[in-house]
Design a protein around this motif. Structure first.
Motif, PDB file in Angstrom:
ATOM      1  N   THR A 642       0.842  -1.190   0.000  1.00  0.00           N
ATOM      2  CA  THR A 642       0.000   0.000   0.000  1.00  0.00           C
ATOM      3  C   THR A 642       0.878   1.240   0.000  1.00  0.00           C
ATOM      4  OG1 THR A 642      -0.125  -0.013   2.419  1.00  0.00           O
ATOM      5  CG2 THR A 642      -1.903  -1.110   1.213  1.00  0.00           C
ATOM      6  N   SER A 643       0.375   2.276  -0.652  1.00  0.00           N
ATOM      7  CA  SER A 643       1.057   3.566  -0.711  1.00  0.00           C
ATOM      8  C   SER A 643      -0.014   4.632  -0.615  1.00  0.00           C
ATOM      9  CB  SER A 643       1.850   3.703  -2.016  1.00  0.00           C
ATOM     10  OG  SER A 643       2.416   4.987  -2.130  1.00  0.00           O
ATOM     11  N   GLY A 644      -0.227   5.150   0.583  1.00  0.00           N
ATOM     12  CA  GLY A 644      -1.347   6.053   0.794  1.00  0.00           C
ATOM     13  C   GLY A 644      -2.641   5.281   0.594  1.00  0.00           C
ATOM     14  N   PRO A 645      -3.577   5.831  -0.180  1.00  0.00           N
ATOM     15  CA  PRO A 645      -4.825   5.092  -0.416  1.00  0.00           C
ATOM     16  C   PRO A 645      -4.680   3.986  -1.457  1.00  0.00           C
ATOM     17  CG  PRO A 645      -4.856   7.177  -1.594  1.00  0.00           C
ATOM     18  CD  PRO A 645      -3.587   7.175  -0.783  1.00  0.00           C
ATOM     19  N   ARG A 646      -3.548   3.944  -2.146  1.00  0.00           N
ATOM     20  CA  ARG A 646      -3.363   3.005  -3.249  1.00  0.00           C
ATOM     21  C   ARG A 646      -2.971   1.619  -2.764  1.00  0.00           C
ATOM     22  NH1 ARG A 646      -1.576   7.971  -5.036  1.00  0.00           N
ATOM     23  NH2 ARG A 646      -2.224   8.583  -7.142  1.00  0.00           N
ATOM     24  N   VAL A 647      -3.405   0.632  -3.522  1.00  0.00           N
ATOM     25  CA  VAL A 647      -2.908  -0.733  -3.387  1.00  0.00           C
ATOM     26  C   VAL A 647      -2.127  -1.027  -4.662  1.00  0.00           C
ATOM     27  CG1 VAL A 647      -3.512  -3.169  -3.165  1.00  0.00           C
ATOM     28  CG2 VAL A 647      -4.854  -1.432  -1.955  1.00  0.00           C
ATOM     29  N   LEU A 648      -0.851  -1.339  -4.520  1.00  0.00           N
ATOM     30  CA  LEU A 648       0.017  -1.590  -5.659  1.00  0.00           C
ATOM     31  C   LEU A 648       0.660  -2.961  -5.508  1.00  0.00           C
ATOM     32  CD1 LEU A 648       1.670   1.949  -5.861  1.00  0.00           C
ATOM     33  CD2 LEU A 648      -0.234   1.092  -7.213  1.00  0.00           C
ATOM     34  N   ILE A 649       1.436  -3.343  -6.502  1.00  0.00           N
ATOM     35  CA  ILE A 649       2.031  -4.682  -6.517  1.00  0.00           C
ATOM     36  C   ILE A 649       3.518  -4.572  -6.814  1.00  0.00           C
ATOM     37  CG2 ILE A 649       2.097  -6.890  -7.752  1.00  0.00           C
ATOM     38  CD1 ILE A 649      -0.871  -6.678  -8.148  1.00  0.00           C
ATOM     39  N   GLU A 650       4.295  -5.333  -6.081  1.00  0.00           N
ATOM     40  CA  GLU A 650       5.710  -5.496  -6.361  1.00  0.00           C
ATOM     41  C   GLU A 650       5.932  -6.883  -6.942  1.00  0.00           C
ATOM     42  OE1 GLU A 650       7.949  -2.671  -3.114  1.00  0.00           O
ATOM     43  OE2 GLU A 650       7.601  -4.764  -2.577  1.00  0.00           O
ATOM     44  N   SER A 651       6.867  -7.011  -7.859  1.00  0.00           N
ATOM     45  CA  SER A 651       7.160  -8.323  -8.436  1.00  0.00           C
ATOM     46  C   SER A 651       8.652  -8.600  -8.342  1.00  0.00           C
ATOM     47  CB  SER A 651       6.709  -8.388  -9.900  1.00  0.00           C
ATOM     48  OG  SER A 651       7.480  -7.515 -10.705  1.00  0.00           O
ATOM     49  N   ALA A 652       8.975  -9.873  -8.188  1.00  0.00           N
ATOM     50  CA  ALA A 652      10.366 -10.297  -8.108  1.00  0.00           C
ATOM     51  C   ALA A 652      10.956 -10.405  -9.504  1.00  0.00           C
ATOM     52  CB  ALA A 652      10.447 -11.640  -7.381  1.00  0.00           C
ATOM     53  N   GLU A 653      12.239 -10.776  -9.585  1.00  0.00           N
ATOM     54  CA  GLU A 653      12.887 -10.859 -10.887  1.00  0.00           C
ATOM     55  C   GLU A 653      12.457 -12.107 -11.648  1.00  0.00           C
ATOM     56  OE1 GLU A 653      17.068 -11.021 -10.543  1.00  0.00           O
ATOM     57  OE2 GLU A 653      17.104 -12.819  -9.316  1.00  0.00           O
ATOM     58  N   LEU A 654      12.620 -12.056 -12.951  1.00  0.00           N
ATOM     59  CA  LEU A 654      12.289 -13.158 -13.840  1.00  0.00           C
ATOM     60  C   LEU A 654      13.555 -13.483 -14.639  1.00  0.00           C
ATOM     61  CD1 LEU A 654       9.873 -14.939 -14.677  1.00  0.00           C
ATOM     62  CD2 LEU A 654       9.389 -13.288 -16.469  1.00  0.00           C
ATOM     63  N   LEU A 655      14.215 -14.563 -14.252  1.00  0.00           N
ATOM     64  CA  LEU A 655      15.546 -14.848 -14.800  1.00  0.00           C
ATOM     65  C   LEU A 655      15.512 -15.141 -16.296  1.00  0.00           C
ATOM     66  CD1 LEU A 655      17.102 -16.981 -11.935  1.00  0.00           C
ATOM     67  CD2 LEU A 655      17.564 -14.596 -12.521  1.00  0.00           C
ATOM     68  N   GLU A 656      14.444 -15.752 -16.799  1.00  0.00           N
ATOM     69  CA  GLU A 656      14.451 -16.148 -18.206  1.00  0.00           C
ATOM     70  C   GLU A 656      14.489 -14.943 -19.148  1.00  0.00           C
ATOM     71  OE1 GLU A 656      11.113 -18.239 -19.661  1.00  0.00           O
ATOM     72  OE2 GLU A 656       9.648 -16.710 -19.151  1.00  0.00           O
ATOM     73  N   LEU A 657      14.111 -13.746 -18.653  1.00  0.00           N
ATOM     74  CA  LEU A 657      14.187 -12.550 -19.474  1.00  0.00           C
ATOM     75  C   LEU A 657      15.509 -11.807 -19.289  1.00  0.00           C
ATOM     76  CD1 LEU A 657      10.583 -11.052 -19.254  1.00  0.00           C
ATOM     77  CD2 LEU A 657      11.575 -12.539 -20.984  1.00  0.00           C
ATOM     78  N   GLN A 658      16.392 -12.353 -18.476  1.00  0.00           N
ATOM     79  CA  GLN A 658      17.696 -11.733 -18.278  1.00  0.00           C
ATOM     80  C   GLN A 658      18.839 -12.568 -18.850  1.00  0.00           C
ATOM     81  OE1 GLN A 658      18.213  -9.608 -14.411  1.00  0.00           O
ATOM     82  NE2 GLN A 658      16.352 -10.695 -13.814  1.00  0.00           N
ATOM     83  N   GLU A 659      18.533 -13.764 -19.283  1.00  0.00           N
ATOM     84  CA  GLU A 659      19.558 -14.648 -19.817  1.00  0.00           C
ATOM     85  C   GLU A 659      19.489 -14.661 -21.341  1.00  0.00           C
ATOM     86  OE1 GLU A 659      18.521 -18.314 -18.019  1.00  0.00           O
ATOM     87  OE2 GLU A 659      19.247 -17.758 -16.024  1.00  0.00           O
ATOM     88  N   ASP A 660      20.603 -14.409 -21.978  1.00  0.00           N
ATOM     89  CA  ASP A 660      20.720 -14.443 -23.442  1.00  0.00           C
ATOM     90  C   ASP A 660      19.836 -13.417 -24.144  1.00  0.00           C
ATOM     91  OD1 ASP A 660      22.523 -16.552 -23.224  1.00  0.00           O
ATOM     92  OD2 ASP A 660      20.908 -18.037 -23.204  1.00  0.00           O
TER      93      ASP A 660
END
Length: 887
Positions: A642-660
């Protein structure tokens, strides 16, 4: 004659006037060609100091040296001559004052008939009228100028009333006010009300006899009947009230009041309703006329007017029982109104006065109309009006949902350079959609490879109109493309900007060194949620531009098969095979984009294409094969913050989009934080969002999590911009937390067009079987409780969705959203406001869908004291869920 031109060129206006006074008509006509040539010479550099100095004198001399009324009027009103301080009106009147009065009247007419946007001096036109002695014109431009002049002089201590008293053309110009569209906003300048206002001045002059009262009243009523802008309604309605019509004047215009009450805007209709109500109270309005009026007003959507009409009908029925037979059938028309409170008011009137009706036909008509009541009221009408019972319990009926949108297959790139140029012009003019942009980009690449010179020739009309073209005549503050795409500036704000970069490169307006820096160094890191999406989009465009200059590609590997951005694996394998045959070197960003777009969700098709790709024996074929047989597109782990009245989302890393993947694409797989990236963001254009979706057509959650903060602003900060929500719903991949939260914020948007886009997205997800109603309902409850979404806006969205036939769907999400909100009622503050509206929508959906069961905390709300909307709708919903009443 050269002396006149020299005086004009150096801006010596006084000398110009002296020279003109000493010239004959023939000498003036002979001087005009030189003045015309001087104007042509100054036009391209009209902002330079010598042009600024010359224009006032040129304006004056050119008007004086012509004999045709049309030519003089055209010269005086010319846009390039009007931009400066121009000649003073008194000087123009001086040099034109010796002409024939009929000629002056013709010049005046031509000037007055020009659009008001021409900004012809009213002082000049009024002076010409005075010199000609002809009637004053009543055109739009003249009347607006007259109103503006009077309004401006008020600031110098002169009142509107005093100026109008002195005006010799008062009657004619005041009459023209009522015929001029959108004049109300100008009449409100200075004082909107009070002794120095237009309305007070006109009313005072009417009392004094300077203006005919009957003509003024008739004109005012006619103006309100004609309609117009909100400012027009305010001004002319205020004038009508200030005139204080007598009873006779009101009775004489009964037909007008009826028309206004039926069709005018709310504020005007309310006044007409009050006038008719006063006449009805005095017995001056026959039951038939009152019935006609009521039938029209009860059909209106404004609840305030409808309630007021029912109150009026109640008073008339209470005073005169003989009117019941005429008026109760009209009252019964309100049984079908979409507001339950209005229905109940109408039912109470019918119950109270139906006993006064002797006609069996009228009683039957009122009883039959009760079928339109909501179930709980219809049940009551069975006993009180003798209405027929309802159909009994209704089985749950399936939703009527729109057909599932079908993606469109992209047509091949235009076959000829001329066709490409035509399509490119259209795309640049409209910014285009994903399909249009991709076809245009691929077409440019193909034709550069096959016939660069032919393409340049075909594109000449298109590039000539672009801002970066040196030959463009309309841009005073021109900057070359090389400056715009400077060493530290990489952002492409929209698809038009991207195509401009490619076209500027093709036309030689961007150096190879600059393009190489962009490809090698990439865009600088920016701390904003969209940075990863923007960098990947920009990287491919810069790379395309660089390869056009150095090593043209035969075609693009990443051009999608479908309008959503999805690329069929077999098609990509065929393109790689063609590259191998042509000996072409694939571009890194283009191939990376192709990998992100290729369809992997169909595992059978992906495996078959992988075998063919591996058989190519190229590095790209091997990479594609491995990509296709790897796990289906996955999503990173997420968590809510949450950030003030907002509900937001955090996401972790996705390795398959960082390799090659190239460096410009790896940020797509990095974590997304809620409290990071709050610095200035350059991605202000909403037009890029569809292209971001097409970047990851099987991973819409990755896009949704990065635009969620933007989407929250339409609800929390009352901004605009959720038009891409239907495209998000049509995209591929899991519709998870981020997608549903985006939809929740859209349903609570401030602006109606944004809410409508969110409703479209909701229906698309429901039609595709991808809507998690329980999840969306829980999200909405959380956002309403946190004051991020206002219940009234949400109710409007959900009512719109239910009206399409999605009653079970809307009940499904409200069944999850309402319990937490109802539980908060004992301590509810802001969240309790508007809950009655949500309960109304829930009741309607439950009745229409045949929903049954228990809703937590509903009984406590229904047991509350009073007859507020919240309580009455809670009781209605409880009845629908527990008593089995059917719509």
């Amino acid at each position: 004659m050269s002396g006149l031109t020299d005086a004009v060129r150096t801006g010596r206006t006084d000398e110009v006037v002296r020279l003109l006074d000493g010239m004959t008509d023939a000498e003036r006509r002979a001087a005009f060609p030189e003045l015309k040539q001087l104007r042509k010479e100054l036009r391209p550099r009209r902002w330079e100091s010598d042009a600024v100095r010359a224009y006032p004198a040129l304006h004056l001399a050119g008007a004086a040296c012509q004999t045709g009324a049309a030519g003089v009027a055209s010269w005086i009103a010319a846009a390039d001559l009007q931009w400066s301080s121009s000649s003073r009106s008194d000087l123009l009147l001086h040099v034109l004052g010796d002409r024939d009065p009929a000629w002056l009247a013709e010049v005046t007419r031509r000037l007055a008939e020009r659009p008001a946007a021409s900004r012809v001096s009213h002082e000049l036109m009024a002076g010409l009228v005075r010199l000609s002695g002809h009637p004053v014109p009543t055109t739009d431009a003249y009347v607006r100028g007259w109103v503006e002049r009077i309004g401006s002089t008020c600031y110098r201590g002169d009142t509107v009333l005093e100026q109008l008293r002195r005006d010799p053309h008062l009657v004619r110009l005041v009459a023209a006010l009522f015929e001029t569209d959108d004049i109300g906003s100008r009449m409100q300048w200075g004082a909107a009300e009070g002794p120095n206002s237009w309305t007070d001045a006109i009313a005072r002059l009417t009392v004094e006899g300077a203006l005919d009262r009957t003509a003024t009243v008739d004109a005012c009523v006619a103006r309100l009947l004609r309609g117009g802008t909100a400012a027009d309604h305010r001004v002319f309605l205020r004038l009508l009230k200030t005139l204080a019509l007598t009873g006779d004047e009101q009775r004489e215009r009964t037909a007008d009041w009826l028309a206004l009450a039926s069709d005018a805007v709310s504020v005007v209709a309310a006044h007409a309703q009050s006038v008719l109500g006063a006449l009805a109270a005095e017995g001056e309005l026959s039951p038939r006329r009152l019935s006609e009026m009521s039938a029209a007003v009860l059909f209106r959507t404004e609840k305030k007017l409808v309630r007021a009409q029912l109150v009026l009908l109640g008073k008339v029925l209470a005073r005169d029982a003989s009117t019941a037979g005429e008026l109760l059938p009209v009252v019964a028309q309100a049984f079908g109104y979409d507001d339950p409170d209005v229905q109940e008011r109408a039912l109470k009137l019918a119950e109270r006065h139906l006993g006064k009706v002797t006609s069996a036909e009228v009683r039957a008509e009122v009883a039959d109309a009760a079928a339109a009541l909501i179930p709980i009221l219809r049940t009551r009408a069975v006993g009180s009006l003798g209405a027929a019972p309802g159909a009994g319990d209704a089985a749950a009926s399936p939703d009527v949902l729109p057909p599932v949108p079908v993606p469109l297959r992209l047509a091949p790139a235009p076959g000829s350079a001329v066709e490409l140029a035509e399509e490119l012009g259209a795309v640049l003019a409209s910014s285009g959609d994903v399909a249009a942009f991709e076809r245009a980009l691929d077409g440019l690449v193909r034709h550069v490879h096959s016939d660069r010179e032919g393409l340049l020739e075909a594109l000449a009309p298109v590039t000539a109109r672009r801002w970066w073209n040196d030959a463009h005549p309309d841009h005073e503050y021109h900057q070359p493309a090389e400056h715009y795409y400077g060493a530290s500036f990489h952002s492409l704000h929209d698809a038009e900007d991207a195509l401009d970069l490619v076209l500027a490169t093709l036309a030689g307006h961007c150096t190879t060194a600059r393009l190489h820096r962009a490809v090698v160094q990439g865009a600088r890191e920016r701390s904003c949620p969209h940075s990863a999406l923007a960098r990947a989009f920009e990287a491919r465009v810069w790379e395309v531009a660089y390869r056009i200059r150095t090593d043209p590609l035969p075609f693009l590997l990443s051009t999608p098969t479908w309008s959503t951005g999805l690329l069929e694996p077999d098609e990509l394998v065929e393109r790689l095979d063609a590259y191998q045959r042509l000996g072409a070197r694939p571009a890194a960003a283009d191939f990376a984009q192709a990998l992100l777009r290729v369809r992997r969700a169909d595992r059978v098709a992906a495996a078959a294409a992988a075998a063919r790709a591996a058989a190519l024996g190229t590095p790209e074929g091997t990479r594609l094969a491995a990509w296709l047989v790897s796990e289906a597109p996955s999503l990173p782990s997420r968590r809510r913050r949450t950030s003030g009245p907002r509900v937001l989302i955090e996401s972790a890393e996705l390795l398959e989009l960082q390799e090659d993947f190239p460096a410009e694409f790896t940020p797509l797989g990095r974590p997304v934080g809620v409290f990071d990236g709050r610095r200035y963001c350059q991605h202000w254009s909403d037009e890029l969002r569809p292209h971001w979706l097409a970047l990851l057509p099987e991973r819409r959650e990755l896009v949704a999590v990065r635009v969620l903060l933007d989407l929250s602003r339409v609800s929390v900060d009352d901004t605009r911009g959720v038009g891409f929500l239907p495209l998000l719903a049509e995209s591929g991949g899991e519709a998870g937390e981020a997608v549903h939260l985006c939809l929740a914020y859209g349903l609570g948007a401030r602006h109606a067009e944004d809410r409508l886009a969110a409703v479209d997205a909701l229906l698309v997800l429901a039609a595709r079987g991808e809507l998690d109603a329980a999840r969306l309902g829980a999200d909405l409850a959380e956002l309403v409780r946190g004051a991020a979404v206002k219940p009234q806006r949400l109710a409007d969205s959900l009512r719109t969705a239910a009206a399409t036939g999605a009653n079970a769907t809307i009940w499904g999400l409200l069944g999850r959203a309402l319990p937490p909100l109802l539980a908060d009622l004992p301590t509810a503050g802001t969240a309790g406001r508007g809950l009655g509206e949500l309960l109304t929508v829930a009741s309607e959906c439950a009745e229409r869908s045949g929903a049954r069961g228990d809703l937590p905390h509903l009984a406590q709300a229904a047991a509350r004291r009073g007859s507020s909307r919240l309580v009455t709708q809670a009781r209605r919903l409880r009845s629908a869920l527990t008593e089995g009443v059917a719509a």
